[in-house]
Scaffold this active site. Structure first.
Site, PDB file in Angstrom:
ATOM      1  N   ALA A  20      18.579 -17.134 -20.946  1.00 36.89           N
ATOM      2  CA  ALA A  20      18.146 -17.976 -19.569  1.00 36.89           C
ATOM      3  C   ALA A  20      19.497 -18.710 -19.148  1.00 36.89           C
ATOM      4  CB  ALA A  20      16.980 -19.057 -20.147  1.00 36.89           C
TER       5      ALA A  20
ATOM      6  N   CYS B  22       9.370   3.278   8.710  1.00 33.95           N
ATOM      7  CA  CYS B  22      10.433   3.884   8.488  1.00 33.95           C
ATOM      8  C   CYS B  22      10.629   4.839   9.813  1.00 33.95           C
ATOM      9  CB  CYS B  22      10.690   4.552   7.354  1.00 33.95           C
ATOM     10  SG  CYS B  22       9.413   5.863   7.307  1.00 33.95           S
TER      11      CYS B  22
ATOM     12  N   ASP C 243      10.349 -13.646 -32.199  1.00 30.34           N
ATOM     13  CA  ASP C 243       9.109 -13.742 -31.813  1.00 30.34           C
ATOM     14  C   ASP C 243       8.333 -12.126 -31.953  1.00 30.34           C
ATOM     15  OD1 ASP C 243       9.677 -16.173 -30.865  1.00 30.34           O
ATOM     16  OD2 ASP C 243       9.210 -15.860 -28.686  1.00 30.34           O
TER      17      ASP C 243
ATOM     18  N   GLY D 278      15.258 -15.746 -24.374  1.00 31.46           N
ATOM     19  CA  GLY D 278      15.004 -17.284 -24.493  1.00 31.46           C
ATOM     20  C   GLY D 278      15.810 -18.055 -24.021  1.00 31.46           C
TER      21      GLY D 278
ATOM     22  N   ALA E 236       8.342 -21.427 -20.336  1.00 33.48           N
ATOM     23  CA  ALA E 236       7.337 -22.285 -20.734  1.00 33.48           C
ATOM     24  C   ALA E 236       7.762 -23.564 -21.353  1.00 33.48           C
ATOM     25  CB  ALA E 236       6.372 -21.626 -21.580  1.00 33.48           C
TER      26      ALA E 236
ATOM     27  N   ARG F 193       4.145 -10.258 -14.666  1.00 32.54           N
ATOM     28  CA  ARG F 193       4.710  -8.986 -15.441  1.00 32.54           C
ATOM     29  C   ARG F 193       4.200  -7.859 -14.737  1.00 32.54           C
ATOM     30  NH1 ARG F 193       3.523 -10.242 -21.620  1.00 32.54           N
ATOM     31  NH2 ARG F 193       5.013 -11.623 -22.075  1.00 32.54           N
TER      32      ARG F 193
ATOM     33  N   GLU G 250      12.466 -13.244 -19.287  1.00 34.58           N
ATOM     34  CA  GLU G 250      11.335 -14.168 -20.188  1.00 34.58           C
ATOM     35  C   GLU G 250      11.984 -14.898 -21.396  1.00 34.58           C
ATOM     36  OE1 GLU G 250       7.102 -13.732 -20.604  1.00 34.58           O
ATOM     37  OE2 GLU G 250       7.124 -11.645 -19.525  1.00 34.58           O
TER      38      GLU G 250
ATOM     39  N   GLU H 202       1.694   3.373   5.860  1.00 33.36           N
ATOM     40  CA  GLU H 202       1.230   3.814   7.308  1.00 33.36           C
ATOM     41  C   GLU H 202       0.481   4.821   7.382  1.00 33.36           C
ATOM     42  OE1 GLU H 202       4.329   2.579   6.397  1.00 33.36           O
ATOM     43  OE2 GLU H 202       5.098   1.326   7.998  1.00 33.36           O
TER      44      GLU H 202
ATOM     45  N   HIS I  47       3.898   6.526   2.272  1.00 27.94           N
ATOM     46  CA  HIS I  47       3.853   5.260   2.767  1.00 27.94           C
ATOM     47  C   HIS I  47       2.733   4.750   3.104  1.00 27.94           C
ATOM     48  CE1 HIS I  47       8.687   5.957   3.600  1.00 27.94           C
ATOM     49  NE2 HIS I  47       8.389   6.004   2.286  1.00 27.94           N
TER      50      HIS I  47
END
Ligand code: AOF
Ligand code: ZN
Length: 370
Positions: A311, A85, A210, A307, A164, A194, A305, A62, A60
């Site tokens: 979405a 923790c 694509d 299409g 986009a 990403r 991402e 810390e 961790h």
């Protein structure tokens, strides 16, 4: 360091939060936390230890920071972006380690909803006589740790939908595959998003149209590509696609249902593609169940991402928590595929969090008020 002014606390917490991003996307199943150890021997505060949650989640933050500080931790202040923790997991509790190191003061940002920790971390510190200040830059910490908090509380990852858009609110052109809508600066920003996600998700239509690779291609961050998930009920992903061909180096998961053809599966499997069996409802993968499954595997942040269909499915199911729009300066005009959302058509319950410009593109980020 008692009586430190609030501005100093905020300044060091902001630095700890920036530091914690270093391993965002690399710490699952654990949250990416940051810690700074700061001491003031009369000449102003000096950082003597820095730590971020290690890749893979342990040690961790810390523990890393105290290892760097060594004996200088005695009497110092620790800035922690998440409540330390309190449980004996695979590492001893950080709260106890802070006490043992002689830390005098702890400044915390977010509280940890993990029932093994919640409130107990701060209580251990206070019982040992450590001064504790909670909720410094708490909103900023909650924003950065949103995926972890979402998974802990709602048992599903945070879903960020990135789109986009052309200037006339289109996301592509029918049958044309990938076309440039936004510029190089936006592209770099997307790659950074990403890198900080645990998984990237697309629909099979986008995969077929694509042939995207969905990796991080930023100098120095190439190794930060997260797992890629394709919603592909019938296992139609092309074995010759960039995704399938790169499955050995960056994991690819295909979400299928019982109707997926065994022959297709076999070809993909031979390339290293893994499968997630899902339930379907009216011919569509049940997103809430899939997300629950991903959360159970430790995934906190999913970047969707595209299409348009994917979405829309996430939006209709109310499974989008954060919406990110990159909008280019050119129109796509006739034959364009309309975006399911735009600046002027935000789903109900979303509020603008930040705006920026990347080159010629406008950037906007909205979050859902829970
Ligand atoms: C901290 N510092 O840097 C992180 C914490 O499986 P374990 O034993 O590693 O514990 C996981 C839990 O630890 C996780 O659910 C969260 O409550 C906390 N994460 N805590 O003190 C850290 N990453
Ligand atoms: Zn810990």
């Amino acid at each position: 360091m008692s009586g430190v002014d609030e501005a100093t606390d905020r300044r060091f917490m902001a630095a700890a939060l920036r530091l914690s991003r270093k391993h965002a996307g690399l710490t699952a199943t654990n949250p990416a936390v940051g810690t700074l150890i700061v001491r003031d021997d009369g000449n102003g505060p000096v950082i003597v230890g820095r730590g971020v949650t290690a890749v893979g989640g342990r040690p961790h933050a810390e523990a890393e920071a105290m290892a760097e500080a060594g004996d200088l931790a005695r009497g110092a202040t620790a800035y922690v972006t998440l409540e330390p923790c309190a449980h004996h997991g695979r590492t001893p509790p950080c709260a106890n380690a802070l006490v043992a190191a002689g830390i005098a003061r702890v400044v915390g940002a977010a509280s940890d909803p993990d029932p093994r920790v919640s409130g107990k971390g701060y209580a251990i510190l206070r019982q040992a006589g450590i001064e504790v200040v909670e909720r410094v830059l708490a909103d900023q910490a909650a924003d950065q740790l949103a995926g972890y908090l979402m998974r802990s509380v709602s048992k599903r990852p945070q879903v960020t939908l990135k789109l986009a858009l052309s200037s006339d609110d289109m996301i592509g052109r029918m049958g044309e595959g990938q076309i440039a809508i936004t510029g190089a600066a936006s592209r770099r920003q997307v790659h950074l998003m990403r890198a900080e996600a645990d998984a990237i998700l697309i629909g099979i239509n986008t995969a077929l149209a694509d042939d995207p690779e969905l990796t991080v291609r930023l100098p120095g961050l190439e190794s930060r590509s997260p797992a890629r998930i394709v919603l592909d009920r019938l296992a139609r992903l092309d074995p010759a696609s960039k995704l399938a061909r790169s499955a050995q180096s960056v994991p690819v998961f295909v979400a299928i249902d019982a109707e997926a053809d065994a022959g297709r599966r076999g070809k993909l499997e031979a390339l290293g593609v893994k499968f997630i069996s899902t339930d379907t409802f009216e011919g569509r993968i049940a997103l809430p169940e899939l997300l629950e499954d991903l959360a159970a595997q430790g995934i906190m942040d999913v970047l969707v991402e595209g299409g348009a269909g994917t979405a829309r499915a996430f939006l209709e199911d109310g499974m989008v928590d954060r919406l990110v729009l990159f909008q280019g300066p050119q129109p796509l005009g006739a034959g364009g595929i309309a975006s399911p959302v735009s600046r002027d058509h935000m789903p109900e319950g979303f509020r603008l969090l930040r705006e920026a410009r990347f080159g010629d593109d406008a950037y906007g980020e909205w979050i859902r008020d829970s």
